[in-house]
Design a protein around this motif. Structure first.
Motif, PDB file in Angstrom:
ATOM      1  N   THR A  66       5.157  -6.394  -7.189  1.00  0.00           N
ATOM      2  CA  THR A  66       6.128  -5.885  -8.220  1.00  0.00           C
ATOM      3  C   THR A  66       5.347  -5.897  -9.580  1.00  0.00           C
ATOM      4  OG1 THR A  66       6.719  -8.264  -8.595  1.00  0.00           O
ATOM      5  CG2 THR A  66       8.204  -7.047  -7.129  1.00  0.00           C
ATOM      6  N   HIS A  67       4.055  -6.055  -9.705  1.00  0.00           N
ATOM      7  CA  HIS A  67       3.330  -5.925 -11.126  1.00  0.00           C
ATOM      8  C   HIS A  67       1.983  -4.927 -10.690  1.00  0.00           C
ATOM      9  CE1 HIS A  67       2.368  -8.105 -14.922  1.00  0.00           C
ATOM     10  NE2 HIS A  67       1.802  -6.824 -14.971  1.00  0.00           N
ATOM     11  N   VAL A  68       2.291  -3.683 -10.757  1.00  0.00           N
ATOM     12  CA  VAL A  68       1.230  -2.678 -10.865  1.00  0.00           C
ATOM     13  C   VAL A  68       1.279  -1.695 -11.814  1.00  0.00           C
ATOM     14  CG1 VAL A  68       0.132  -0.791  -9.331  1.00  0.00           C
ATOM     15  CG2 VAL A  68       1.198  -2.983  -8.283  1.00  0.00           C
ATOM     16  N   HIS A  69       0.335  -1.277 -12.575  1.00  0.00           N
ATOM     17  CA  HIS A  69       0.112  -0.440 -13.578  1.00  0.00           C
ATOM     18  C   HIS A  69      -0.484   0.814 -13.058  1.00  0.00           C
ATOM     19  CE1 HIS A  69       1.088  -3.193 -16.941  1.00  0.00           C
ATOM     20  NE2 HIS A  69       0.303  -4.018 -16.262  1.00  0.00           N
ATOM     21  N   VAL A  70       0.300   1.690 -12.524  1.00  0.00           N
ATOM     22  CA  VAL A  70      -0.303   3.051 -12.132  1.00  0.00           C
ATOM     23  C   VAL A  70      -0.908   3.881 -12.874  1.00  0.00           C
ATOM     24  CG1 VAL A  70       0.351   4.898 -10.255  1.00  0.00           C
ATOM     25  CG2 VAL A  70       1.221   2.645 -10.045  1.00  0.00           C
ATOM     26  N   PHE A 153      13.585  -4.635 -17.016  1.00  0.00           N
ATOM     27  CA  PHE A 153      12.836  -4.113 -18.323  1.00  0.00           C
ATOM     28  C   PHE A 153      11.636  -5.004 -18.703  1.00  0.00           C
ATOM     29  CE2 PHE A 153      16.962  -2.283 -18.088  1.00  0.00           C
ATOM     30  CZ  PHE A 153      16.952  -1.048 -18.255  1.00  0.00           C
ATOM     31  N   LYS A 154      10.688  -4.391 -18.985  1.00  0.00           N
ATOM     32  CA  LYS A 154       9.403  -5.398 -19.452  1.00  0.00           C
ATOM     33  C   LYS A 154       9.529  -5.177 -20.933  1.00  0.00           C
ATOM     34  CE  LYS A 154       4.497  -6.066 -18.954  1.00  0.00           C
ATOM     35  NZ  LYS A 154       3.070  -5.380 -18.180  1.00  0.00           N
ATOM     36  N   CYS A 155       9.009  -6.269 -21.588  1.00  0.00           N
ATOM     37  CA  CYS A 155       8.764  -6.306 -22.996  1.00  0.00           C
ATOM     38  C   CYS A 155       7.314  -7.126 -23.242  1.00  0.00           C
ATOM     39  CB  CYS A 155       9.869  -6.816 -23.843  1.00  0.00           C
ATOM     40  SG  CYS A 155      10.271  -8.559 -23.682  1.00  0.00           S
ATOM     41  N   LEU A 241       5.992 -13.086 -16.717  1.00  0.00           N
ATOM     42  CA  LEU A 241       5.053 -12.309 -16.039  1.00  0.00           C
ATOM     43  C   LEU A 241       3.633 -13.095 -16.124  1.00  0.00           C
ATOM     44  CD1 LEU A 241       5.881  -8.795 -17.667  1.00  0.00           C
ATOM     45  CD2 LEU A 241       6.043  -9.459 -15.163  1.00  0.00           C
ATOM     46  N   HIS A 242       2.700 -12.925 -14.995  1.00  0.00           N
ATOM     47  CA  HIS A 242       1.260 -13.311 -15.217  1.00  0.00           C
ATOM     48  C   HIS A 242       0.969 -14.805 -15.745  1.00  0.00           C
ATOM     49  CE1 HIS A 242       1.364 -11.320 -18.939  1.00  0.00           C
ATOM     50  NE2 HIS A 242       1.077  -9.967 -18.404  1.00  0.00           N
ATOM     51  N   LEU A 243       1.729 -15.579 -15.281  1.00  0.00           N
ATOM     52  CA  LEU A 243       1.538 -17.038 -15.849  1.00  0.00           C
ATOM     53  C   LEU A 243       0.091 -17.580 -15.749  1.00  0.00           C
ATOM     54  CD1 LEU A 243       2.673 -19.567 -17.381  1.00  0.00           C
ATOM     55  CD2 LEU A 243       2.838 -20.597 -14.905  1.00  0.00           C
ATOM     56  N   SER A 314      -0.106  -8.765  -8.256  1.00  0.00           N
ATOM     57  CA  SER A 314      -1.371  -8.341  -8.718  1.00  0.00           C
ATOM     58  C   SER A 314      -1.751  -8.386 -10.187  1.00  0.00           C
ATOM     59  CB  SER A 314      -1.834  -7.140  -7.957  1.00  0.00           C
ATOM     60  OG  SER A 314      -1.369  -6.007  -8.515  1.00  0.00           O
ATOM     61  N   ASP A 315      -0.721  -7.785 -10.978  1.00  0.00           N
ATOM     62  CA  ASP A 315      -1.057  -7.233 -12.299  1.00  0.00           C
ATOM     63  C   ASP A 315      -2.268  -6.406 -12.213  1.00  0.00           C
ATOM     64  OD1 ASP A 315      -1.019  -6.688 -14.911  1.00  0.00           O
ATOM     65  OD2 ASP A 315      -1.521  -8.364 -15.527  1.00  0.00           O
ATOM     66  N   HIS A 316      -2.230  -5.588 -11.252  1.00  0.00           N
ATOM     67  CA  HIS A 316      -3.438  -4.696 -11.120  1.00  0.00           C
ATOM     68  C   HIS A 316      -3.326  -3.542 -12.310  1.00  0.00           C
ATOM     69  CE1 HIS A 316      -6.115  -1.758  -9.338  1.00  0.00           C
ATOM     70  NE2 HIS A 316      -5.157  -0.473  -9.300  1.00  0.00           N
TER      71      HIS A 316
HETATM   72 ZN   LIG Z   1       0.436  -5.980 -16.414  1.00  0.00          ZN
END
Ligand SMILES: [Zn+2]
Length: 449
Positions: A66-70, A153-155, A241-243, A314-316
């Motif tokens: 659920t955490h991918v930067h395409v 929503f991401k902030c 996110l990403h602790l 991932s936070d890819h």
């Molecule tokens: Zn990220």
């Protein structure tokens, strides 16, 4: 649930099938892209196609990341839907949810979402969903994006790294969360506090310790306290996110015990890498929040095992090799983001195995739990009624990661050369094998998966 006269499109048989009840000897009957039957091995389900697992192979649920930067459209040279979804499939991931920033335009209104969906549609080798963005001034656009199917929503609470996706103050985040509470959407937060970071030393040069000092744990702890405070006040659902900072775990656990609607993820880099081992100039390791010390990593694993941390994603967040400033190795100017989309399962399984943690646990953190986060009831599990998204995994295999053999567009990752356990030998999406040629992924809307 299936009889021995049933004819399935596909039957998978093996001594190790990872269902929601654990790993056991099963036959799985698949029809019209869904899992219809799970029977004991020997039941003799008939399929148009049959996959027989060897003793080395485990049928695992397709992972949900659920955490991918395409980064498409706009920064497609950083990744893009084609290479991202191929990399994901090769790593056993069958669903990803794309972050709203680093693409241009960022996904902050309905038109931007339409543009992004149009870019993704012809290129998706796996299923793809989308997050929306909450930025200053777009509160009025949140409901429309929600209605168009974003999963939340991401902030950011500090500069995001790209100017077209500005940060919110904690108060603005609270106002947006009050809005989201009205339709029970989810606010996902990059939790580092801008003022704390401003007070910290500037990161410059090749020394990793200098970079680490520029992103102190206190900045994360403060921002997470703000997230908890606003979630409590508004009743909205919030997700950290990403602790990275394990210091925040007690506050998170206390908030959840109190009934604050809070979930938490962490990432392979925080669970497998160590600040102490990052070489000078090793900008492939630069990400925000940063990779911290050994003691911190132990507490993150503890947080997973005791349930304080819900899932691993991932936070890819790739960029071009150029932007990682590999030549100079300057942590002050390099892009902050780690590429790992194809590698998550191998990395986490390798580390988990050395800690005596069962594969079932790893799969739960990387498939069912992230699916739950975004309300995907048919994803991330091998169960009757679920989509037939799965992979074949050989947990006892060993391999050395070669960055040039990954599907990632840019050949840079901190894991190059690392020896890992496990190998993904095939991935199926809704009962069809991913062939890396003809994409048959779908674009997912909230509530429809
Ligand atoms: Zn990220």
């Amino acid at each position: 649930m299936g009889t021995d006269t049933a004819q399935y499109d596909l039957v998978v048989r093996g001594s190790r099938v990872a269902t929601t009840a654990g790993i056991g000897a099963h036959e799985v009957g698949i029809r019209d892209g869904r899992i219809e039957a799970i029977e004991p091995l020997g039941a003799g389900l008939q399929g148009g196609e049959v996959v027989e697992l060897t003793g080395d192979q485990v049928m695992i649920p397709g992972l949900v990341d659920t955490h991918v930067h395409v980064n498409e459209p706009g920064r497609t040279e950083w990744e893009g839907f084609e290479s991202a979804t191929k990399a994901a499939a090769a790593g056993g991931v069958t669903t990803l949810v794309d972050m709203p920033l680093n693409s241009i335009p960022p996904t902050v209104d309905r038109e931007a979402l339409r543009i992004k969906r149009a870019a993704a549609e012809p290129k998706a080798h796996i299923d793809v969903g989308f997050w929306g963005g909450a930025v200053p001034g777009n509160k009025g656009a949140l409901r429309g994006l929600h209605d168009d199917g974003v999963f939340g929503f991401k902030c950011f609470l500090l500069h995001s790294g790209v100017d077209e996706f500005p940060a919110l103050t904690a108060d603005e985040m609270g106002e947006d969360m009050a809005e989201l509470a009205g339709f029970d959407s989810l606010m996902i937060v990059h939790a580092e506090d801008a003022c704390s970071i401003d007070r910290a030393p500037e990161p410059t040069g090749a020394d990793y310790r200098g970079f680490l000092a520029s992103r102190p744990r206190g900045a994360e702890n403060k921002a997470i306290a703000d997230v908890i405070d606003r979630a409590r006040a508004t009743g909205a659902r919030a997700h950290v996110l990403h602790l990275s900072s394990s210091d925040a775990l007690p506050a998170i656990a206390a908030a959840r015990a109190e009934g604050v609607r809070l979930t938490v993820e962490t990432c392979p880099h925080y669970l497998t890498l160590l600040a102490e081992e990052i070489p000078d100039g090793g900008t492939a390791f630069k990400c925000c929040p940063p990779i911290r010390e050994a003691g911190n990593r132990e507490l993150l694993w503890q947080g997973l095992l005791d349930g304080t941390i819900d899932c691993i994603v991932s936070d890819h967040s790739p960029s071009t090799v150029d932007l990682k400033d590999v030549e100079n190795g300057d942590f002050g100017v390099a892009w902050g983001g780690v590429a790992s989309l194809q590698l998550g399962l191998l990395l986490i399984w390798t580390e988990a195995r050395s800690r005596g943690i069962a594969l079932e646990r790893v799969l739960d953190w990387m498939s069912a739990k992230p699916a739950d986060l975004v309300g995907m009831t048919t994803k991330g599990r091998i169960a009757p009624g679920a989509d037939a998204d799965f992979a074949i995994f050989e947990p006892e295999a060993e391999q050395v990661i070669d960055v040039h053999r990954l599907h990632h567009k840019n050949p840079i990752t901190p894991y190059d050369g690392r020896t890992v356990s496990g190998s993904v030998t095939g991935t199926w999406l809704r009962g069809r094998k991913v062939d890396f040629a003809a994409p048959h992924g779908r674009l997912l809307r909230r509530g429809e998966a």
